[in-house]
Motif scaffolding. Structure first.
Motif, PDB file in Angstrom:
ATOM      1  N   SER A  35       0.943  -1.316  -0.051  1.00  0.00           N
ATOM      2  CA  SER A  35      -0.120   0.065   0.114  1.00  0.00           C
ATOM      3  C   SER A  35       0.705   1.338   0.047  1.00  0.00           C
ATOM      4  O   SER A  35       0.540   2.281  -0.595  1.00  0.00           O
ATOM      5  CB  SER A  35      -0.912   0.068   1.215  1.00  0.00           C
ATOM      6  OG  SER A  35      -0.380   0.008   2.401  1.00  0.00           O
ATOM      7  N   GLN A  91     -15.050  -6.524   5.781  1.00  0.00           N
ATOM      8  CA  GLN A  91     -16.017  -6.853   4.877  1.00  0.00           C
ATOM      9  C   GLN A  91     -16.845  -8.062   5.340  1.00  0.00           C
ATOM     10  O   GLN A  91     -18.143  -7.988   5.564  1.00  0.00           O
ATOM     11  CB  GLN A  91     -15.739  -6.898   3.482  1.00  0.00           C
ATOM     12  CG  GLN A  91     -15.097  -5.526   2.923  1.00  0.00           C
ATOM     13  CD  GLN A  91     -14.459  -5.696   1.453  1.00  0.00           C
ATOM     14  OE1 GLN A  91     -13.883  -6.750   1.245  1.00  0.00           O
ATOM     15  NE2 GLN A  91     -14.724  -4.741   0.717  1.00  0.00           N
ATOM     16  N   VAL A  99      -5.517  -4.193   2.633  1.00  0.00           N
ATOM     17  CA  VAL A  99      -6.316  -5.363   2.117  1.00  0.00           C
ATOM     18  C   VAL A  99      -6.677  -6.496   3.209  1.00  0.00           C
ATOM     19  O   VAL A  99      -7.820  -6.935   3.389  1.00  0.00           O
ATOM     20  CB  VAL A  99      -5.645  -5.932   1.044  1.00  0.00           C
ATOM     21  CG1 VAL A  99      -6.354  -7.350   0.586  1.00  0.00           C
ATOM     22  CG2 VAL A  99      -5.444  -5.099  -0.247  1.00  0.00           C
ATOM     23  N   LEU A 123      -9.235  -4.847   5.131  1.00  0.00           N
ATOM     24  CA  LEU A 123     -10.510  -4.737   4.318  1.00  0.00           C
ATOM     25  C   LEU A 123     -11.407  -6.046   4.190  1.00  0.00           C
ATOM     26  O   LEU A 123     -12.543  -5.965   4.684  1.00  0.00           O
ATOM     27  CB  LEU A 123     -10.089  -4.228   3.209  1.00  0.00           C
ATOM     28  CG  LEU A 123     -11.209  -3.910   2.015  1.00  0.00           C
ATOM     29  CD1 LEU A 123     -12.332  -3.103   2.619  1.00  0.00           C
ATOM     30  CD2 LEU A 123     -10.634  -3.581   0.691  1.00  0.00           C
ATOM     31  N   HIS A 124     -10.604  -7.005   3.987  1.00  0.00           N
ATOM     32  CA  HIS A 124     -11.467  -8.427   3.585  1.00  0.00           C
ATOM     33  C   HIS A 124     -12.083  -8.704   5.291  1.00  0.00           C
ATOM     34  O   HIS A 124     -13.183  -9.550   5.199  1.00  0.00           O
ATOM     35  CB  HIS A 124     -10.512  -9.326   3.454  1.00  0.00           C
ATOM     36  CG  HIS A 124      -9.806  -8.956   1.807  1.00  0.00           C
ATOM     37  ND1 HIS A 124      -9.197  -9.704   1.196  1.00  0.00           N
ATOM     38  CD2 HIS A 124     -10.429  -8.175   0.747  1.00  0.00           C
ATOM     39  CE1 HIS A 124      -8.900  -9.476   0.090  1.00  0.00           C
ATOM     40  NE2 HIS A 124      -9.818  -8.446  -0.115  1.00  0.00           N
ATOM     41  N   ALA A 175     -10.305   1.346   5.754  1.00  0.00           N
ATOM     42  CA  ALA A 175      -9.400   0.222   5.241  1.00  0.00           C
ATOM     43  C   ALA A 175      -9.117   0.250   3.552  1.00  0.00           C
ATOM     44  O   ALA A 175      -8.143   0.078   3.096  1.00  0.00           O
ATOM     45  CB  ALA A 175      -9.900  -1.206   5.660  1.00  0.00           C
ATOM     46  N   ARG A 176     -10.287   0.470   2.982  1.00  0.00           N
ATOM     47  CA  ARG A 176     -10.182   0.578   1.360  1.00  0.00           C
ATOM     48  C   ARG A 176      -9.558   1.787   1.162  1.00  0.00           C
ATOM     49  O   ARG A 176      -8.712   1.837   0.082  1.00  0.00           O
ATOM     50  CB  ARG A 176     -11.701   0.564   1.037  1.00  0.00           C
ATOM     51  CG  ARG A 176     -11.648   0.621  -0.705  1.00  0.00           C
ATOM     52  CD  ARG A 176     -13.011   0.858  -1.203  1.00  0.00           C
ATOM     53  NE  ARG A 176     -13.793  -0.244  -0.861  1.00  0.00           N
ATOM     54  CZ  ARG A 176     -14.924  -0.399  -0.055  1.00  0.00           C
ATOM     55  NH1 ARG A 176     -15.092   0.533   0.761  1.00  0.00           N
ATOM     56  NH2 ARG A 176     -15.444  -1.700   0.180  1.00  0.00           N
ATOM     57  N   GLN A 177      -9.670   3.037   1.629  1.00  0.00           N
ATOM     58  CA  GLN A 177      -8.915   4.135   1.398  1.00  0.00           C
ATOM     59  C   GLN A 177      -7.464   4.039   1.542  1.00  0.00           C
ATOM     60  O   GLN A 177      -6.542   4.781   0.758  1.00  0.00           O
ATOM     61  CB  GLN A 177      -9.393   5.293   2.175  1.00  0.00           C
ATOM     62  CG  GLN A 177     -10.692   5.828   1.971  1.00  0.00           C
ATOM     63  CD  GLN A 177     -11.415   6.710   3.142  1.00  0.00           C
ATOM     64  OE1 GLN A 177     -10.546   7.034   4.000  1.00  0.00           O
ATOM     65  NE2 GLN A 177     -12.531   6.937   3.105  1.00  0.00           N
ATOM     66  N   ASP A 227     -18.686  -0.576   9.128  1.00  0.00           N
ATOM     67  CA  ASP A 227     -18.617  -0.261   8.009  1.00  0.00           C
ATOM     68  C   ASP A 227     -17.864   0.965   7.626  1.00  0.00           C
ATOM     69  O   ASP A 227     -17.094   1.144   6.486  1.00  0.00           O
ATOM     70  CB  ASP A 227     -20.159   0.314   7.572  1.00  0.00           C
ATOM     71  CG  ASP A 227     -20.972  -0.824   7.373  1.00  0.00           C
ATOM     72  OD1 ASP A 227     -20.584  -2.050   6.941  1.00  0.00           O
ATOM     73  OD2 ASP A 227     -22.236  -0.676   7.306  1.00  0.00           O
ATOM     74  N   ASP A 285      -5.770   0.897   1.290  1.00  0.00           N
ATOM     75  CA  ASP A 285      -5.235  -0.319   0.742  1.00  0.00           C
ATOM     76  C   ASP A 285      -4.883  -1.190   1.646  1.00  0.00           C
ATOM     77  O   ASP A 285      -4.024  -2.235   1.394  1.00  0.00           O
ATOM     78  CB  ASP A 285      -4.161   0.025  -0.439  1.00  0.00           C
ATOM     79  CG  ASP A 285      -4.639   0.715  -1.515  1.00  0.00           C
ATOM     80  OD1 ASP A 285      -5.774   0.491  -1.862  1.00  0.00           O
ATOM     81  OD2 ASP A 285      -3.812   1.575  -2.156  1.00  0.00           O
ATOM     82  N   VAL A 303     -14.455  -0.446   7.096  1.00  0.00           N
ATOM     83  CA  VAL A 303     -14.351  -0.863   5.897  1.00  0.00           C
ATOM     84  C   VAL A 303     -13.923   0.125   5.067  1.00  0.00           C
ATOM     85  O   VAL A 303     -12.937   0.144   4.105  1.00  0.00           O
ATOM     86  CB  VAL A 303     -15.612  -1.443   5.431  1.00  0.00           C
ATOM     87  CG1 VAL A 303     -15.788  -1.834   3.779  1.00  0.00           C
ATOM     88  CG2 VAL A 303     -16.037  -2.834   5.930  1.00  0.00           C
ATOM     89  N   ASP A 304     -14.665   1.260   5.031  1.00  0.00           N
ATOM     90  CA  ASP A 304     -14.149   2.617   4.088  1.00  0.00           C
ATOM     91  C   ASP A 304     -12.623   3.102   4.493  1.00  0.00           C
ATOM     92  O   ASP A 304     -11.890   3.247   3.578  1.00  0.00           O
ATOM     93  CB  ASP A 304     -15.112   3.626   4.525  1.00  0.00           C
ATOM     94  CG  ASP A 304     -16.528   3.372   3.930  1.00  0.00           C
ATOM     95  OD1 ASP A 304     -16.484   2.559   2.992  1.00  0.00           O
ATOM     96  OD2 ASP A 304     -17.543   4.062   4.368  1.00  0.00           O
TER      97      ASP A 304
END
Length: 312
Positions: A157, A257, A250, A253-254, A244-246, A238, A248, A241-242
């Motif tokens: 990342s 989710q 991963v 994030l997984h 972690a996505r911002q 949630d 990267d 989740v956002d």
């Protein structure tokens, strides 16, 4: 009989002063145009900059010829072939020619000062030390990413963040990047990731308690659901989740989710969830702090590799 000589000397001095003022003005315009040329990858911007430099050179050389300064005239007009070499050259291929051009302009500035006795108002220094060509650096970053993926195939990342930063510079028309500035941006990314991991760790006790409550709820009548607590838990997950996505992140994030889906299923009771399944989620939650810390350590290793690459 001395007066005409004195008058002639005075006239010559005025000519030299006028020449110096004009020369420094043209050299300043050349300096500004040279900076625009080096800072942009836009062909039209670079072409316009070279046109400005050519006009300045022609004007300066012609003026030097008018007041009989052949050394300056010769050196000035010798720059025109260098300009032709720059037309159509890419940023890496132009480096040597740009260095020669700057050296020659510095020599011309010194000659104007020494021949007129008027101190220079403009200076031509060598290209700022340490600057790296953006395209060249981008290629090196992609190579580093591939190399590290072979040795440790975890998501990269920090490297990806730096690649995006360099790509943004290229898209904005900058052909070069400053490594210290880039390192500062890397450090800012790493600090943000540190903060994110702290937020994850601080949320773990609440998430663990919420999953335990869901486990207890699964054995109770539907009327006894702790709806407010579940809603708050979903909002927290949630948000993670956002975040972690911002970044990267991963592995995180997984997990988040999956946890979000699990909580929704458990709350809606669409499927019967066994105690073993709840136990597996609780075990993963208990290990999440270590997972987040391992991700952060990998980030720090990436930072070290990037700093070494920038220093090379």
């Amino acid at each position: 009989m001395a007066e005409p000589a004195v008058a002639g000397d005075e006239f010559q001095r005025e000519l030299l002063e006028l020449f110096a003022a004009e020369a420094y003005e043209w050299l300043a315009q050349i300096q500004q145009a040279l900076a625009r040329f080096q800072a942009s990858l836009d062909p039209s911007v670079r072409s316009d900059a070279l046109d400005v430099i050519a006009r300045g050179i022609t004007s300066l050389g012609g003026s030097a010829a008018t007041i009989d300064l052949p050394a300056i005239q010769e050196l000035v007009f010798s720059l025109l072939p260098l300009l032709e070499q720059l037309r159509g050259a890419d940023s890496m291929g132009a480096s040597e020619t740009l260095a020669k051009l700057r050296d020659s302009l510095a020599n011309i500035t010194e000659l104007v000062a020494s021949n007129t006795g008027i101190p220079a108002t403009v200076t031509f220094e060598a290209q700022q030390p340490g600057l790296r060509h953006a395209k060249e650096l981008l290629h090196a970053l992609h190579t580093l990413r591939r190399t590290q993926m072979r040795t440790a195939p975890a998501p990269r990342s920090v490297i990806d963040s730096v690649i995006r930063l360099v790509q943004q510079d290229l898209e904005r028309g900058y052909s070069q990047v400053d490594p210290p500035t880039l390192v500062a941006q890397v450090d800012e990314v790493c600090r943000d990731h540190d903060d994110f991991v702290r937020r994850v760790q601080s949320a773990l006790p609440f998430l663990s308690a919420a999953v335990a409550a869901l486990k207890s709820m699964s054995r109770q009548p539907a009327s006894n659901r702790p709806v407010d607590r579940t809603t708050e838990c979903l909002q927290t997950v949630d948000q993670l989740v956002d975040q972690a996505r911002q970044r990267d992140a991963v592995p995180l994030l997984h997990f988040f989710q999956g946890l979000s889906s699990f909580i929704k299923i458990a709350t809606e009771r669409r499927l019967a969830i066994s105690a073993q399944r709840f136990g597996a989620v609780e075990t993963r939650l208990a290990a999440l702090g270590a997972t987040a810390q391992a991700w952060l350590e990998a980030e720090r290793e990436e930072r070290t590799a990037i700093v070494e690459l920038l220093a090379a």
